[in-house]
Design a protein around this motif. Sequence first.
Motif, PDB file in Angstrom:
ATOM      1  N   ILE A  67       1.876 -63.138 -20.230  1.00  0.00           N
ATOM      2  CA  ILE A  67       0.526 -62.976 -20.757  1.00  0.00           C
ATOM      3  C   ILE A  67       0.648 -62.832 -22.268  1.00  0.00           C
ATOM      4  O   ILE A  67       1.733 -62.524 -22.779  1.00  0.00           O
ATOM      5  CB  ILE A  67      -0.216 -61.756 -20.164  1.00  0.00           C
ATOM      6  N   THR A  89      -7.840 -64.927 -14.988  1.00  0.00           N
ATOM      7  CA  THR A  89      -8.185 -63.827 -14.090  1.00  0.00           C
ATOM      8  C   THR A  89      -9.209 -62.935 -14.782  1.00  0.00           C
ATOM      9  O   THR A  89      -9.400 -63.035 -15.997  1.00  0.00           O
ATOM     10  CB  THR A  89      -6.924 -62.982 -13.753  1.00  0.00           C
ATOM     11  N   PRO A  90      -9.850 -62.035 -14.048  1.00  0.00           N
ATOM     12  CA  PRO A  90     -10.793 -61.107 -14.681  1.00  0.00           C
ATOM     13  C   PRO A  90     -10.140 -60.231 -15.755  1.00  0.00           C
ATOM     14  O   PRO A  90     -10.792 -59.782 -16.686  1.00  0.00           O
ATOM     15  CB  PRO A  90     -11.294 -60.245 -13.516  1.00  0.00           C
ATOM     16  N   LYS A  91      -8.828 -60.006 -15.639  1.00  0.00           N
ATOM     17  CA  LYS A  91      -8.115 -59.163 -16.605  1.00  0.00           C
ATOM     18  C   LYS A  91      -7.539 -59.967 -17.762  1.00  0.00           C
ATOM     19  O   LYS A  91      -6.931 -59.399 -18.662  1.00  0.00           O
ATOM     20  CB  LYS A  91      -6.993 -58.409 -15.903  1.00  0.00           C
ATOM     21  N   GLY A  92      -7.698 -61.283 -17.734  1.00  0.00           N
ATOM     22  CA  GLY A  92      -7.145 -62.123 -18.797  1.00  0.00           C
ATOM     23  C   GLY A  92      -6.372 -63.295 -18.215  1.00  0.00           C
ATOM     24  O   GLY A  92      -6.298 -63.464 -17.002  1.00  0.00           O
ATOM     25  N   SER A  93      -5.782 -64.073 -19.083  1.00  0.00           N
ATOM     26  CA  SER A  93      -5.062 -65.263 -18.651  1.00  0.00           C
ATOM     27  C   SER A  93      -3.572 -64.984 -18.455  1.00  0.00           C
ATOM     28  O   SER A  93      -2.954 -64.265 -19.238  1.00  0.00           O
ATOM     29  CB  SER A  93      -5.219 -66.387 -19.674  1.00  0.00           C
ATOM     30  N   LYS A 121      -1.002 -60.575 -25.106  1.00  0.00           N
ATOM     31  CA  LYS A 121      -1.851 -59.413 -25.355  1.00  0.00           C
ATOM     32  C   LYS A 121      -1.825 -59.146 -26.846  1.00  0.00           C
ATOM     33  O   LYS A 121      -0.760 -58.908 -27.409  1.00  0.00           O
ATOM     34  CB  LYS A 121      -1.347 -58.213 -24.568  1.00  0.00           C
TER      35      LYS A 121
END
Length: 159
Positions: A65, A42-46, A67
């Motif tokens: 996720i 996604t644009p915010k990460g996987s 992080k």
Amino acid sequence: MKRLPKLIFAFIGFTLLIAWSVKQTNDIKKAEWLIGTWENITPKGSIYETWSKTNDNEFSGKSYIIKDKDTIVFESIRLVQEQNGLFYIPTVKSQNDALPVRFAAKTISETQLIFENKHHDFPQIISYKKITSDSLVAEISGTKNGKERKQEFPMKRLK
């Protein structure tokens, strides 16, 4: 001779019971394509979803996720084969008082799994569709605040 019809009837009943039991346990086997680790970029990460086989009647999954170096779990999932069907049972810490919610299988095949709980707030339907051996689309859908909603999560299998 009077016992023969009873024996035949008992044999037929026993055979039907075994056939029904085998069919019930085979439902979860149709979902084995789900096993592995899947990634949704996604644009915010996987976002990742990992599935493993707990035993012949249960798979366990988690959605998370990563992080920095921390793994943040969104939900834990159990896919459980019971006598009366196959159930998708997610537990989300921030929802439903962190209690599990049961979704009953409505469609079970080698390429599609659809689970439903009409009494859940949202989603009421959770589905997985196998596109190839290395890709799938997970989807949540239903009604929220009187409006139909649907969210898709295209995922690729990680090697």
